[in-house]
Design a protein around this motif. Structure first.
Motif, PDB file in Angstrom:
ATOM      1  N   VAL B  78       0.874  -1.181   0.000  1.00 48.66           N
ATOM      2  CA  VAL B  78       0.000   0.000   0.000  1.00 48.66           C
ATOM      3  C   VAL B  78       0.908   1.228   0.000  1.00 48.66           C
ATOM      4  O   VAL B  78       1.743   1.375   0.893  1.00 48.66           O
ATOM      5  N   PRO B  79       0.804   2.092  -1.030  1.00 48.16           N
ATOM      6  CA  PRO B  79       1.680   3.280  -1.075  1.00 48.16           C
ATOM      7  C   PRO B  79       1.513   4.116   0.203  1.00 48.16           C
ATOM      8  O   PRO B  79       0.403   4.245   0.722  1.00 48.16           O
ATOM      9  N   GLU B  80       2.611   4.662   0.669  1.00 44.47           N
ATOM     10  CA  GLU B  80       2.585   5.381   1.936  1.00 44.47           C
ATOM     11  C   GLU B  80       1.556   6.510   1.926  1.00 44.47           C
ATOM     12  O   GLU B  80       0.846   6.732   2.912  1.00 44.47           O
ATOM     13  N   ALA B  81       1.475   7.211   0.796  1.00 47.75           N
ATOM     14  CA  ALA B  81       0.553   8.348   0.702  1.00 47.75           C
ATOM     15  C   ALA B  81      -0.895   7.913   0.901  1.00 47.75           C
ATOM     16  O   ALA B  81      -1.748   8.699   1.310  1.00 47.75           O
ATOM     17  N   ALA B  82      -1.180   6.643   0.601  1.00 45.35           N
ATOM     18  CA  ALA B  82      -2.562   6.166   0.687  1.00 45.35           C
ATOM     19  C   ALA B  82      -2.894   5.608   2.067  1.00 45.35           C
ATOM     20  O   ALA B  82      -4.045   5.324   2.373  1.00 45.35           O
ATOM     21  N   MET B  83      -1.883   5.447   2.915  1.00 48.28           N
ATOM     22  CA  MET B  83      -2.114   4.801   4.213  1.00 48.28           C
ATOM     23  C   MET B  83      -3.000   5.628   5.138  1.00 48.28           C
ATOM     24  O   MET B  83      -3.723   5.083   5.967  1.00 48.28           O
ATOM     25  N   ARG B  84      -2.944   6.959   4.981  1.00 49.63           N
ATOM     26  CA  ARG B  84      -3.767   7.830   5.842  1.00 49.63           C
ATOM     27  C   ARG B  84      -5.249   7.472   5.735  1.00 49.63           C
ATOM     28  O   ARG B  84      -5.959   7.386   6.727  1.00 49.63           O
ATOM     29  N   ALA B  85      -5.690   7.226   4.482  1.00 50.23           N
ATOM     30  CA  ALA B  85      -7.097   6.896   4.260  1.00 50.23           C
ATOM     31  C   ALA B  85      -7.446   5.501   4.788  1.00 50.23           C
ATOM     32  O   ALA B  85      -8.613   5.157   4.935  1.00 50.23           O
ATOM     33  N   MET B  86      -6.440   4.692   5.060  1.00 50.57           N
ATOM     34  CA  MET B  86      -6.659   3.321   5.543  1.00 50.57           C
ATOM     35  C   MET B  86      -6.641   3.235   7.078  1.00 50.57           C
ATOM     36  O   MET B  86      -6.835   2.160   7.652  1.00 50.57           O
ATOM     37  N   ALA B  87      -6.367   4.378   7.730  1.00 51.55           N
ATOM     38  CA  ALA B  87      -6.128   4.387   9.183  1.00 51.55           C
ATOM     39  C   ALA B  87      -7.195   3.627   9.970  1.00 51.55           C
ATOM     40  O   ALA B  87      -6.883   2.910  10.919  1.00 51.55           O
TER      41      ALA B  87
END
Lengths: 378, 378
Positions: B78-87
């Motif tokens: 999972v790209p790091e930039a997208a991890m926020r939305a996965m929190a």
């Protein structure tokens, strides 16, 4: 022309060739019908909402003066890319000025009209940048004794817009709100309303100076979008207030999306289980201005329960109807010199409004700069 | 495990470290409560709305297979930039599958539950990518005689979403609608509904092939956003239909703004006087998908009477309430093999769903590609 039969009126014209022309023309004052009055206009503000009509999409850096001192003409170029949006108004000289105030000098035959003779009234209905204005009794709002035309010139647009925001908040089920460009004349009024009514308000500003203006008014939540900590500060203020609706005067750029993202983050701090579609709390941003004319850029990092849309005073008033609208007007009159007091940088005549040095100032739409036109200034 | 006490269930896990892991686990089937039944799941579609949970924000190009043939494991970064939305979902193995259909093999003690014994039912409620599913009677919809689980697997999401669009159109006062990614399974259903109900529908597609699919169904208005004449074609279709609401599966980019701009242009063709704020006709785009995950870019060239927002089936059903919702369900069942027939490219087992060659196909969300999982495929 002190009998009011003929008077000067400001006109804004955008020609097919791509030129804006602002000028003053002599127009005969229409005779009042039974339910109408003639008002000698003595004060009309230059609101951001007037500038859209006054200068349109013209490039202010290309502005030129011509004509005479008594009858000045201002011209400017309209960039070709912007002409598409001007299509509906080409080659029509349009009168300008949403609201104003003055003294009734002639009336129609109805009792309601006659009752206004000699009274100082606030007015709504356009074409206020003129020496005389014939209009219906219901477009007039008599001001309380002792109030001058300058006191009542801005009774409609800013006060009703600010009240329209808190009303919309309540009607759409939100308990607190966010406002951008929050140190504006309108923003200051909104702060006074929210402090008086006990409504949570998150003020978004763009400088320390603007933050100071609001803190001096007693604003509790002021966040600065120019600071690196903006998103954290905003989220924290949203947690504290529970605001899930915003009114945005900026329009272009990322701000609307940032507000929605921060609202979702604030809601998430109290959420209990993961929802793949984000929170089910509806988050709304209404864009009512366009200080930034770039596209709105919405990075959807806030689930699916969201909306962004346009908001305008007149459709709002239509929606709530005349009875509710009248209640809002009565509140404005009763708090005219407190909550809804407006402050002006400068009072100018119609000719002075077309002076390039004045135009350069008011066309900037800068916070704290507000001009008042007195079309009968001696 | 043919007694249904234990069965395989698909789980999707995103780890704090930034890795997606999809696996199959044995889970005991919960005993049914009085108002519950146990269903042997025989068909569950992979909808775009399932992919969001199944693969999350993982980068599909980094996908790797491990585990065994019986118990395969799929991992991806999972790209790091997208991890926020996965929190909200980190380190929780989540079951997947919004809807499905199967045969009731065990029931609770209530009459309503007992009445379903042996019946083929459609189901809604998540965790359908599993061999057995215990759920409430009201989450089941008995299928008519002769309908297979495959016939009923997609009864809820696409049919109710398509009906939700025409219902929303009516309830919000519009007379015709626009749909993007219009050749999708959902888009084809929407065309059949609109043709049957006499509703104007403007289909926006991105290729000649997609346009052909819809024209063969009898679609009257098909415009291709990849063509240079797109804005003119769209405006013309909007003039002909009067559509002022759009449902957009694309999300990112300029399309939502282009639709609003074309709506305003279409309205302007019949407008009589210049309005500085644009038309007063409310123009709405609801974004219900995210085929393009870039930000939404809205170039406000369409006045102030507009809205863009998220739209989802479940909040819509909550809003209209159970009585109105039931009417929509009944229509779906009565037109199951006509208006609401779904077509699948391939039927796969749970293990085959984790096969990288299959995943590569269904994760593309390409028009015309639709997979059906049969968790009890032999």
């Amino acid at each position: 022309m002190s009998d009011g039969r003929i008077g000067l009126q400001l006109r804004s014209l955008i020609k097919k060739g791509g030129e804006l022309e602002i000028s003053l023309v002599d127009v005969p004052t229409p005779e009042p019908a039974a339910d109408e009055v003639v008002v000698r206009v003595e004060a009309a503000p230059i609101n951001p909402s007037d500038l859209g009509l006054l200068v349109g999409a013209a490039d202010i850096s290309t502005v030129k003066a011509s004509g005479t001192k008594e009858s000045p003409i201002v011209t400017a170029k309209v960039p070709e890319a912007a002409m598409r949006a001007m299509a509906g108004r080409l080659d029509q000289p349009l009168p300008v000025g949403n609201e104003g105030a003055g003294v009734v000098i002639k009336t129609g035959s109805s009792d309601a009209a006659k009752a206004l003779m000699g009274k100082t009234v606030a007015m709504i209905g356009g074409a206020m940048y003129a020496q005389y204005r014939t209009l219906k009794v219901r477009e007039c709002l008599p001001l309380p004794a002792g109030a001058t035309p300058a006191d009542g010139a801005s009774v409609f647009v800013n006060p009703l817009t600010a009240l329209g925001m808190t009303e919309t908040m309540r009607r759409e089920g939100h308990k607190a709100l966010v406002h951008t460009a929050a140190a504006s004349n309108l923003g200051q009024m909104l702060n006074k309303i929210c402090l008086k009514d006990g409504i949570g308000l998150v003020n978004i500003v763009r400088s320390d100076e603007q933050a100071d203006i609001l803190r001096k008014l007693g604003a509790k939540h002021v966040v600065d979008s120019s600071k690196p900590s903006f998103m954290e500060d905003l989220t924290q203020a949203l947690v504290e207030t529970g605001a899930t609706i915003a009114f945005d005067a900026i329009g272009g750029g990322k701000l609307a999306g940032q507000i929605l993202t921060a609202m979702e983050a604030a809601i998430g701090k109290t959420a209990k289980a993961y929802s793949r579609y984000g929170s089910s709390v509806h988050k709304q941003v209404y864009i009512y201005g366009s200080l930034d004319t770039r596209p709105v850029e919405i990075n959807r990092a806030f689930g699916m329960a969201w909306g962004v849309g346009g908001w305008l005073l007149f459709p709002f008033l239509m929606k709530i109807g005349p009875v509710e609208g009248q209640k809002l007007r009565e509140r404005v009159v009763s708090e005219l010199k407190t909550t809804f007091a407006s402050h002006y940088t400068k009072v100018v005549s119609l000719q002075e409004a077309l002076d390039l040095s004045n135009l350069a100032v008011y066309a900037k739409r800068a916070t704290g700069e507000k001009f008042l036109i007195n079309p009968n200034k001696g």
